[in-house]
Design a protein around this motif. Sequence first.
Motif, PDB file in Angstrom:
ATOM      1  N   VAL A 155       0.872  -1.178   0.000  1.00 12.41           N
ATOM      2  CA  VAL A 155       0.000   0.000   0.000  1.00 12.41           C
ATOM      3  C   VAL A 155       0.904   1.221   0.000  1.00 12.41           C
ATOM      4  O   VAL A 155       1.825   1.308   0.821  1.00 12.41           O
ATOM      5  CB  VAL A 155      -0.931   0.040   1.227  1.00 12.41           C
ATOM      6  N   VAL A 156       0.659   2.153  -0.919  1.00 12.67           N
ATOM      7  CA  VAL A 156       1.428   3.395  -0.950  1.00 12.67           C
ATOM      8  C   VAL A 156       0.470   4.570  -0.881  1.00 12.67           C
ATOM      9  O   VAL A 156      -0.659   4.503  -1.378  1.00 12.67           O
ATOM     10  CB  VAL A 156       2.313   3.493  -2.214  1.00 12.67           C
ATOM     11  N   SER A 174      -0.761   9.432   7.473  1.00  9.16           N
ATOM     12  CA  SER A 174      -1.456   8.584   6.504  1.00  9.16           C
ATOM     13  C   SER A 174      -0.968   7.143   6.546  1.00  9.16           C
ATOM     14  O   SER A 174      -1.762   6.199   6.532  1.00  9.16           O
ATOM     15  CB  SER A 174      -1.293   9.162   5.095  1.00  9.16           C
ATOM     16  N   CYS A 175       0.355   6.959   6.582  1.00 11.75           N
ATOM     17  CA  CYS A 175       0.907   5.596   6.619  1.00 11.75           C
ATOM     18  C   CYS A 175       0.541   4.885   7.911  1.00 11.75           C
ATOM     19  O   CYS A 175       0.259   3.681   7.910  1.00 11.75           O
ATOM     20  CB  CYS A 175       2.418   5.642   6.448  1.00 11.75           C
ATOM     21  N   GLY A 212       4.566   2.637   1.649  1.00 14.38           N
ATOM     22  CA  GLY A 212       5.425   3.732   1.235  1.00 14.38           C
ATOM     23  C   GLY A 212       4.637   5.019   1.111  1.00 14.38           C
ATOM     24  O   GLY A 212       3.401   5.008   1.019  1.00 14.38           O
ATOM     25  N   SER A 213       5.330   6.153   1.110  1.00 15.01           N
ATOM     26  CA  SER A 213       4.662   7.448   0.997  1.00 15.01           C
ATOM     27  C   SER A 213       5.305   8.297  -0.095  1.00 15.01           C
ATOM     28  O   SER A 213       6.485   8.136  -0.423  1.00 15.01           O
ATOM     29  CB  SER A 213       4.705   8.200   2.331  1.00 15.01           C
ATOM     30  N   ASP A 214       4.509   9.206  -0.642  1.00 13.00           N
ATOM     31  CA  ASP A 214       4.971  10.112  -1.689  1.00 13.00           C
ATOM     32  C   ASP A 214       5.771  11.244  -1.052  1.00 13.00           C
ATOM     33  O   ASP A 214       5.240  12.007  -0.241  1.00 13.00           O
ATOM     34  CB  ASP A 214       3.757  10.670  -2.437  1.00 13.00           C
ATOM     35  N   ALA A 274       4.211   1.937  12.111  1.00 14.41           N
ATOM     36  CA  ALA A 274       4.607   2.853  11.043  1.00 14.41           C
ATOM     37  C   ALA A 274       5.204   4.134  11.616  1.00 14.41           C
ATOM     38  O   ALA A 274       4.788   4.616  12.672  1.00 14.41           O
ATOM     39  CB  ALA A 274       3.407   3.199  10.166  1.00 14.41           C
ATOM     40  N   LEU A 275       6.165   4.680  10.906  1.00  9.04           N
ATOM     41  CA  LEU A 275       6.762   5.958  11.253  1.00  9.04           C
ATOM     42  C   LEU A 275       5.926   7.090  10.648  1.00  9.04           C
ATOM     43  O   LEU A 275       5.036   6.841   9.823  1.00  9.04           O
ATOM     44  CB  LEU A 275       8.192   6.016  10.723  1.00  9.04           C
ATOM     45  N   PRO A 276       6.198   8.346  11.013  1.00 10.22           N
ATOM     46  CA  PRO A 276       5.554   9.457  10.307  1.00 10.22           C
ATOM     47  C   PRO A 276       5.798   9.356   8.808  1.00 10.22           C
ATOM     48  O   PRO A 276       6.820   8.815   8.363  1.00 10.22           O
ATOM     49  CB  PRO A 276       6.233  10.696  10.916  1.00 10.22           C
ATOM     50  N   ASP A 277       4.882   9.888   8.035  1.00  9.42           N
ATOM     51  CA  ASP A 277       4.933   9.733   6.582  1.00  9.42           C
ATOM     52  C   ASP A 277       6.275  10.119   5.990  1.00  9.42           C
ATOM     53  O   ASP A 277       6.794   9.434   5.093  1.00  9.42           O
ATOM     54  CB  ASP A 277       3.843  10.586   5.924  1.00  9.42           C
ATOM     55  N   ASP A 278       6.835  11.224   6.468  1.00 13.20           N
ATOM     56  CA  ASP A 278       8.086  11.703   5.867  1.00 13.20           C
ATOM     57  C   ASP A 278       9.294  10.853   6.229  1.00 13.20           C
ATOM     58  O   ASP A 278      10.387  11.072   5.720  1.00 13.20           O
ATOM     59  CB  ASP A 278       8.339  13.168   6.217  1.00 13.20           C
TER      60      ASP A 278
END
Length: 327
Positions: free
Chosen positions: A64-65, A75-76, A94-96, A122-126
């Motif tokens: 899932v991204v 979000s993640c 993964g994140s954009d 999960a870590l923060p998105d960034d």
Amino acid sequence: MSRPTCFAWPILLATVMVSCVSANAAAPVKVILDTDMASDCDDAGAIAVLHALADTGEAEILAVVTNCKASTNASCAAVDTINTFYGRGDIPIGSDKDGHKTSWGGGSAFTPGLRDRFPHDALPDDQMPDAGDVYRDVLSSQEDGSVVICSVGALSNLEDLIQSPDGLKLVQQKVRQLVVMGGQFPESDRPETNIRLDPSAAVAVVNRWPTPILWQGFEVGAALICGDTLKSQPDSNPVKLAFALRPFGDGKAIDHGKPAHDQAAVLLAVRGTDPTFWQTSEAGRVVIDSDGHSRWKYDRRGDDHYVRIVGTPDRLTQQINELMTTR
């Protein structure tokens, strides 16, 4: 050859039946979900539907991204809470990182709540792996022509993928079909949200994507009002909380349900265009302008189609509600 005894006949029949079932059983559809998990809780519902289909053996969730950067940076984590709830907390996420193009300025009404109340790692998105890296790692390990990508948000990750070194070739080799929730057909009266998030990415994808694309326009999900049945679910269900936190109408999404744009796209990605539920357009291609307007253009050489609901939306609504409430 001698006739089997009467005691052997049931065993023989059972063996034949098992063999037939095994021969006819379809392999799970391998899916990568590309979601803008931030603004709307139908993304949470879509992941629930995908897990329910994985539970029945119809789908295999490869990754899932996320494709929309929100100020909440959660979000993640929200994705991972749902994956963990369904017993699949090890699914790659993964994140954009190129979020300036697809940022959701209003933050998110529900992703921080999921992050803070439910188990996840999960870590923060960034700080999460880049969506492009996840795509390349996962696709490279799959059989040729075996993967379905389901996009229920901005097309930014997909643009980045096909513009990356060897990305276009990897997609052409590994992806069987792209299913997109976006646009409006046969012609939009205004830019649809997912296209409007990153119009230049949408233009790049419709012009360069190398596999067939199945489009599900805004008008489909708008007819499918789902989610009020989540009231019956335990409070341990993060999807229930997502709908309970997300404002909609004069209350919350869980009160009376809301359009199930993304859940329907997942259903299409896995179960396909069953003619008892879906009418599929003739071959053609989607045209998107720089402002994000979409229209359908007939082209007998085209590899794209869009869908319409057959009959009333009641049957699809019931199917989606049932899949969202299997836990």
